[in-house]
Design an enzyme around this catalytic site. Sequence first.
Site, PDB file in Angstrom:
ATOM      1  CE  LYS A 172      -2.357 -37.694  -5.246  1.00  0.00           C
ATOM      2  NZ  LYS A 172      -3.086 -37.088  -6.315  1.00  0.00           N
ATOM      3  CE  LYS A 240      -0.139 -32.577   0.776  1.00  0.00           C
ATOM      4  NZ  LYS A 240      -1.015 -33.460   0.196  1.00  0.00           N
TER       5      LYS A 240
HETATM    6  P1  NAP Z   1      -6.616 -26.186  -1.112  1.00  0.00           P
HETATM    7  O1  NAP Z   1      -7.129 -25.509  -2.152  1.00  0.00           O
HETATM    8  O2  NAP Z   1      -5.386 -25.515  -0.321  1.00  0.00           O
HETATM    9  O3  NAP Z   1      -7.516 -26.605   0.148  1.00  0.00           O
HETATM   10  C1  NAP Z   1      -7.471 -26.961   1.326  1.00  0.00           C
HETATM   11  C2  NAP Z   1      -8.489 -27.222   2.185  1.00  0.00           C
HETATM   12  O4  NAP Z   1      -8.086 -27.806   3.387  1.00  0.00           O
HETATM   13  C3  NAP Z   1      -9.190 -25.773   2.503  1.00  0.00           C
HETATM   14  O5  NAP Z   1     -10.557 -25.752   2.550  1.00  0.00           O
HETATM   15  C4  NAP Z   1      -8.505 -25.470   3.986  1.00  0.00           C
HETATM   16  O6  NAP Z   1      -9.484 -24.468   4.815  1.00  0.00           O
HETATM   17  C5  NAP Z   1      -8.644 -26.919   4.665  1.00  0.00           C
HETATM   18  N1  NAP Z   1      -7.616 -27.005   5.602  1.00  0.00           N
HETATM   19  C6  NAP Z   1      -6.419 -27.231   5.693  1.00  0.00           C
HETATM   20  N2  NAP Z   1      -5.763 -27.293   6.701  1.00  0.00           N
HETATM   21  C7  NAP Z   1      -6.755 -27.405   7.711  1.00  0.00           C
HETATM   22  C8  NAP Z   1      -6.873 -27.441   9.080  1.00  0.00           C
HETATM   23  N3  NAP Z   1      -5.846 -27.778   9.957  1.00  0.00           N
HETATM   24  N4  NAP Z   1      -8.140 -27.540   9.484  1.00  0.00           N
HETATM   25  C9  NAP Z   1      -9.309 -27.400   8.769  1.00  0.00           C
HETATM   26  N5  NAP Z   1      -9.221 -27.206   7.359  1.00  0.00           N
HETATM   27  C10 NAP Z   1      -7.966 -27.366   6.955  1.00  0.00           C
HETATM   28  O7  NAP Z   1      -6.067 -27.749  -1.491  1.00  0.00           O
HETATM   29  P2  NAP Z   1      -6.642 -28.903  -2.527  1.00  0.00           P
HETATM   30  O8  NAP Z   1      -6.023 -28.488  -3.900  1.00  0.00           O
HETATM   31  O9  NAP Z   1      -8.185 -28.857  -2.517  1.00  0.00           O
HETATM   32  O10 NAP Z   1      -5.970 -30.079  -2.073  1.00  0.00           O
HETATM   33  C11 NAP Z   1      -6.665 -30.795  -0.957  1.00  0.00           C
HETATM   34  C12 NAP Z   1      -6.038 -32.170  -0.864  1.00  0.00           C
HETATM   35  O11 NAP Z   1      -6.241 -32.901  -2.222  1.00  0.00           O
HETATM   36  C13 NAP Z   1      -4.634 -32.089  -0.566  1.00  0.00           C
HETATM   37  O12 NAP Z   1      -4.051 -33.422   0.217  1.00  0.00           O
HETATM   38  C14 NAP Z   1      -4.070 -32.374  -1.965  1.00  0.00           C
HETATM   39  O13 NAP Z   1      -2.614 -32.862  -2.078  1.00  0.00           O
HETATM   40  C15 NAP Z   1      -4.973 -33.178  -2.765  1.00  0.00           C
HETATM   41  N6  NAP Z   1      -5.104 -33.305  -4.230  1.00  0.00           N
HETATM   42  C16 NAP Z   1      -5.043 -32.282  -5.005  1.00  0.00           C
HETATM   43  C17 NAP Z   1      -5.271 -32.087  -6.142  1.00  0.00           C
HETATM   44  C18 NAP Z   1      -5.280 -30.855  -6.855  1.00  0.00           C
HETATM   45  O14 NAP Z   1      -5.062 -30.816  -8.240  1.00  0.00           O
HETATM   46  N7  NAP Z   1      -5.394 -29.563  -6.311  1.00  0.00           N
HETATM   47  C19 NAP Z   1      -5.147 -33.247  -6.971  1.00  0.00           C
HETATM   48  C20 NAP Z   1      -5.307 -34.350  -6.219  1.00  0.00           C
HETATM   49  C21 NAP Z   1      -5.273 -34.505  -4.790  1.00  0.00           C
HETATM   50  P3  NAP Z   1      -9.296 -22.793   4.592  1.00  0.00           P
HETATM   51  O15 NAP Z   1     -10.289 -22.657   3.385  1.00  0.00           O
HETATM   52  O16 NAP Z   1      -9.649 -22.448   6.072  1.00  0.00           O
HETATM   53  O17 NAP Z   1      -7.845 -22.691   4.075  1.00  0.00           O
END
Ligand code: NAP
Length: 298
Positions: A172, A240
Amino acid sequence: MDKKVGIIGLGIMGMPMARNLIKAGFEVTAYNRTPSKIEQLVTEGAVKAASPKEAAQKNPIIITMVSDTPDVESVILGENGIIEGIKPDSVVIDMSTISPQATRKIAERLKEKQAHMLDAPVSGGEGGAIAGTLSIMVGGDAAILERCRPVLAAMGKTITHIGANGMGQTTKLMNQILVAGNLNAVCEALVFAQKQGVDLNKAIEAVKGGAAGSWQLANLGPRMIKRDFQPGFMVDLLQKDLRLVMEGSDLNKIPLPATALIHQLFDSLEAAGDGKCGTQALVKVVERLAAVEVKQRD
Ligand code: NAP
């Protein structure tokens, strides 16, 4: 196969992934730190868990999709975490993008409970999560992946076993080197063309099917031109990932000069308060250098 799955983290990615699991007939138990986000999913058929521990007690497979390494450590190893509720032979599938080194340590901790771990980070963005077409790169035991394949197939199209725990995450990070370099090239190309009076929509149409075509150009180029900086993938999250890349580069003595520079250009974007924007906002940094703004022809 048991059709019960737990999912921790209903963000931009986790929510549509949970929806696709429900659509594929899985009985989904969901936990989110901010509980209000679960309510909508409950009306769509999910069951609410009060903690990651509870989700682990009730399910043989538990997915984590949270932000960063400490967040995955917290929901798996922390208080009321998965490790407190997990049963022998259950599987944790971490689909977040985190440190390969930390992944191996978490897998060891789960092994002490006779449980398994797969690192299964994804590529394809929010669109891929909604469409169920994510590319999933998997580290861990091949037989455990086969057991979990129907779960992953509900969310992704290309599922590739790379090797042992940590190898999915390393792949990744390789993906993110490609994303960063490609995105920077799109920004420089559009700024170059704009300042010399090219109609950017026509230019993208002209080149996107050729050797220079890419996902970044086709999907994010038009958004830059429309000045749409809403996040599919947030700047802070790519930073990150690039920090993890730089950690691996330093640890293994693998110089990545261009990626290091792009990481710094993104620092400039964060310094300007744009960390919550989509990664396409990188164009603003390149625009500032050239004193021009890419935009649609009137
Ligand atoms: P996001 O929208 O910011 O969502 C993050 C999620 O994680 C939320 O549900 C948040 O809860 C939860 N969370 C964060 N810290 C936490 C903690 N300490 N304890 C419990 N829950 C926690 O992020 P995302 O875009 O979905 O990305 C999630 C992962 O996928 C990341 O590692 C990112 O790098 C990866 N990713 C993202 C994409 C993309 O295009 N977005 C593509 C590939 C991979 P709350 O609702 O309470 O904040």
